[in-house]
Design an enzyme around this catalytic site. Structure first.
Site, PDB file in Angstrom:
ATOM      1  N   ARG A   1       0.806  -1.234   0.000  1.00  0.00           N
ATOM      2  CA  ARG A   1       0.000   0.000   0.000  1.00  0.00           C
ATOM      3  C   ARG A   1       0.823   1.260   0.000  1.00  0.00           C
ATOM      4  O   ARG A   1       0.470   2.235  -0.676  1.00  0.00           O
ATOM      5  CB  ARG A   1      -1.064  -0.018   1.106  1.00  0.00           C
ATOM      6  CG  ARG A   1      -0.657   0.288   2.486  1.00  0.00           C
ATOM      7  CD  ARG A   1      -1.391  -0.582   3.477  1.00  0.00           C
ATOM      8  NE  ARG A   1      -0.849  -1.921   3.424  1.00  0.00           N
ATOM      9  CZ  ARG A   1      -1.528  -3.010   3.109  1.00  0.00           C
ATOM     10  NH1 ARG A   1      -2.803  -2.927   2.878  1.00  0.00           N
ATOM     11  NH2 ARG A   1      -0.943  -4.187   3.060  1.00  0.00           N
ATOM     12  N   THR A   2       1.913   1.310   0.738  1.00  0.00           N
ATOM     13  CA  THR A   2       2.661   2.566   0.798  1.00  0.00           C
ATOM     14  C   THR A   2       3.239   2.892  -0.578  1.00  0.00           C
ATOM     15  O   THR A   2       3.149   4.018  -1.061  1.00  0.00           O
ATOM     16  CB  THR A   2       3.778   2.478   1.856  1.00  0.00           C
ATOM     17  OG1 THR A   2       3.189   2.098   3.101  1.00  0.00           O
ATOM     18  CG2 THR A   2       4.486   3.805   2.029  1.00  0.00           C
TER      19      THR A   2
ATOM     20  N   LYS B   1      25.362  -4.455  -6.089  1.00  0.00           N
ATOM     21  CA  LYS B   1      26.709  -4.408  -6.676  1.00  0.00           C
ATOM     22  C   LYS B   1      27.654  -3.591  -5.803  1.00  0.00           C
ATOM     23  O   LYS B   1      28.765  -3.276  -6.216  1.00  0.00           O
ATOM     24  CB  LYS B   1      26.647  -3.785  -8.073  1.00  0.00           C
ATOM     25  CG  LYS B   1      25.788  -4.559  -9.063  1.00  0.00           C
ATOM     26  CD  LYS B   1      25.799  -3.858 -10.412  1.00  0.00           C
ATOM     27  CE  LYS B   1      24.938  -4.602 -11.425  1.00  0.00           C
ATOM     28  NZ  LYS B   1      24.865  -3.880 -12.700  1.00  0.00           N
TER      29      LYS B   1
ATOM     30  N   ARG C   1      11.873   3.559   0.819  1.00  0.00           N
ATOM     31  CA  ARG C   1      11.767   2.663   1.972  1.00  0.00           C
ATOM     32  C   ARG C   1      13.002   1.784   1.984  1.00  0.00           C
ATOM     33  O   ARG C   1      13.447   1.298   0.932  1.00  0.00           O
ATOM     34  CB  ARG C   1      10.507   1.792   1.885  1.00  0.00           C
ATOM     35  CG  ARG C   1      10.474   0.696   2.932  1.00  0.00           C
ATOM     36  CD  ARG C   1       9.172  -0.041   2.954  1.00  0.00           C
ATOM     37  NE  ARG C   1       8.117   0.770   3.541  1.00  0.00           N
ATOM     38  CZ  ARG C   1       6.883   0.317   3.815  1.00  0.00           C
ATOM     39  NH1 ARG C   1       6.564  -0.935   3.534  1.00  0.00           N
ATOM     40  NH2 ARG C   1       5.974   1.107   4.351  1.00  0.00           N
TER      41      ARG C   1
ATOM     42  N   HIS D   1       8.025   6.169  10.222  1.00  0.00           N
ATOM     43  CA  HIS D   1       7.168   6.069   9.035  1.00  0.00           C
ATOM     44  C   HIS D   1       6.266   7.307   9.081  1.00  0.00           C
ATOM     45  O   HIS D   1       5.077   7.225   9.382  1.00  0.00           O
ATOM     46  CB  HIS D   1       6.362   4.771   9.111  1.00  0.00           C
ATOM     47  CG  HIS D   1       5.699   4.352   7.837  1.00  0.00           C
ATOM     48  ND1 HIS D   1       5.540   5.200   6.749  1.00  0.00           N
ATOM     49  CD2 HIS D   1       5.141   3.156   7.468  1.00  0.00           C
ATOM     50  CE1 HIS D   1       4.919   4.547   5.777  1.00  0.00           C
ATOM     51  NE2 HIS D   1       4.668   3.307   6.189  1.00  0.00           N
TER      52      HIS D   1
HETATM   53  C1  NCD Z   1       3.627  -0.722   8.043  1.00  0.00           C
HETATM   54  C2  NCD Z   1       5.124  -0.600   7.802  1.00  0.00           C
HETATM   55  O1  NCD Z   1       5.618  -0.928   6.732  1.00  0.00           O
HETATM   56  O2  NCD Z   1       5.766  -0.144   8.749  1.00  0.00           O
HETATM   57  N1  NCD Z   1       2.922  -0.902   6.846  1.00  0.00           N
HETATM   58  C3  NCD Z   1       2.537   0.200   6.150  1.00  0.00           C
HETATM   59  O3  NCD Z   1       3.347   0.903   5.590  1.00  0.00           O
HETATM   60  N2  NCD Z   1       1.231   0.517   6.152  1.00  0.00           N
HETATM   61  C4  NCD Z   1       3.244  -1.678   9.094  1.00  0.00           C
HETATM   62  C5  NCD Z   1       3.686  -3.110   8.954  1.00  0.00           C
HETATM   63  O4  NCD Z   1       4.326  -3.516   7.991  1.00  0.00           O
HETATM   64  O5  NCD Z   1       3.332  -3.891   9.857  1.00  0.00           O
END
Ligand code: NCD
Length: 341
Positions: A57-58, A86, A107, A135
């Site tokens: 989703r992100t 690499k 990320r 986050h």
């Molecule tokens: C979260 C994350 O990646 O920190 N997910 C997200 O981005 N909605 C929570 C998780 O992975 O549990």
């Protein structure tokens, strides 16, 4: 905070008026997220969407938010498909990719990595999650959701209470949300986790010194009695040294409709950053909650689009031009309804 050209790396950057600004712009994005109107305000701009850790989703939310503003998205997902395998440094990757992009979302599994990357980037960098650290965009969309859910009940964020449940040690969403709630008055946070998975002491201390009332608990049911929001989280198995260690905690705190009915106030809002672990040995939020109108988890994801659109518009300084470059949609769509699940 001056948003124009800024990196968004941590909730520590935000004051309360900055959050208000993001939310005001997010509200303006609703006709575009609902496809009532189309805007081309970011036509020609490119988002570099770089995800070196699992995400659905992100990653798609950032990309869709950028597309909805008229921009294009170039994506790389997974270490194995990138030059990092690499031996390329994050800084070199930043030097290269910031030549291709107008803004970068990233990320990465290491805490601090996105900030390191940003030091060498020529364009704004938005943290999509750096290891167990932070986050920030998730916390903003969570608070935006909390604010809307409470407003429907005639309440505000000031004076609210929330139970955060699960792996609070490794869960970056609760780290960022705890910091964000510290900007509000008379907030009560109940932290429910196994002792080994407690929220880091430094975050608890900073919340307390900002005036947040923090209660620590290791049991779930009775602790849910007086809260407005239940915020459940996943055991972050990828942060444990072995799967066996993570398995010790899996399924410790399961919320289902029977527990909700017995222990929660009737209108308690149920949240989760998702993904919820629905495997039988975890079952964090039972699917029997899916018909509960207070389950806000899919309203969170819908709201995420609005908040991420707002951040892009602010960072690229087009927040006041979105409508100018807009027009009606021409296709049939079924999304012309308010954001509710
Ligand atoms: C979260 C994350 O990646 O920190 N997910 C997200 O981005 N909605 C929570 C998780 O992975 O549990």
């Amino acid at each position: 905070m001056n948003f124009t050209g800024a990196h968004i790396l941590s909730i520590n950057q935000f004051q309360r008026e900055d959050v208000d600004r993001v939310f005001a712009v997010a509200d303006q994005m609703e006709p575009y997220a609902l496809r009532k109107r189309v805007t081309r305000v970011l036509e020609g701009a490119i988002l570099g969407n770089m995800f070196f850790e699992a995400s659905t989703r992100t990653r798609v939310s950032f990309g869709s938010a950028f597309n909805l503003l008229g921009g294009e998205v170039r994506e790389t997902a997974g270490f194995e498909n990138s030059a990092l395998v690499k031996g390329e440094s994050l800084q070199d990757t930043a030097r290269v990719l910031s030549g291709f992009s107008d803004v970068i979302c990233m990320r990465h599994p290491e805490a601090g990595s996105v900030a390191d990357f940003a030091t060498a980037s020529r364009v704004p960098v938005i943290n999509g999650g750096d290891g167990a650290n932070e986050h920030p965009t998730q916390a903003l969309l969570d608070l935006y959701t909390i604010r809307k859910e409470l407003a429907d009940k005639g309440r505000s964020v000031d004076g609210m209470s929330i139970a955060m449940i699960g792996d609070l040690r490794h869960g970056r969403t609760v780290h960022s949300l705890g910091k964000l709630l510290s900007l509000y008055d008379e907030v009560h946070v109940v932290l429910i986790s196994p002792a080994e998975l407690a929220l880091p002491e430094s975050i608890i201390e900073s919340m307390r010194s900002a005036g947040v009332e923090v209660t620590v608990s290791h049991e779930m049911t009775q602790s849910l009695a007086d809260v407005d929001i239940v915020y459940s989280t996943r055991i972050q198995e990828e942060r444990f040294s072995t799967k066996q260690e993570a398995d010790l905690y899996r399924g410790k705190f399961r919320l289902n409709q029977a527990i909700y009915t017995e222990y929660c106030q009737p209108n308690t809002v149920i949240m989760h950053p998702l993904p919820r672990d629905s495997r039988a040995d975890a079952n964090e939020l039972d699917i029997d909650l899916d018909d509960n109108p207070n389950l806000a988890i899919f309203r969170q994801t819908d709201n995420g689009l609005l908040v991420r659109m707002a951040l892009f518009a602010l960072v690229l300084d087009v927040a006041d031009k979105v409508d100018e470059f807009s027009h009606e949609v021409h296709w049939y769509n079924s999304r012309q309804r308010p954001i509710k699940s």
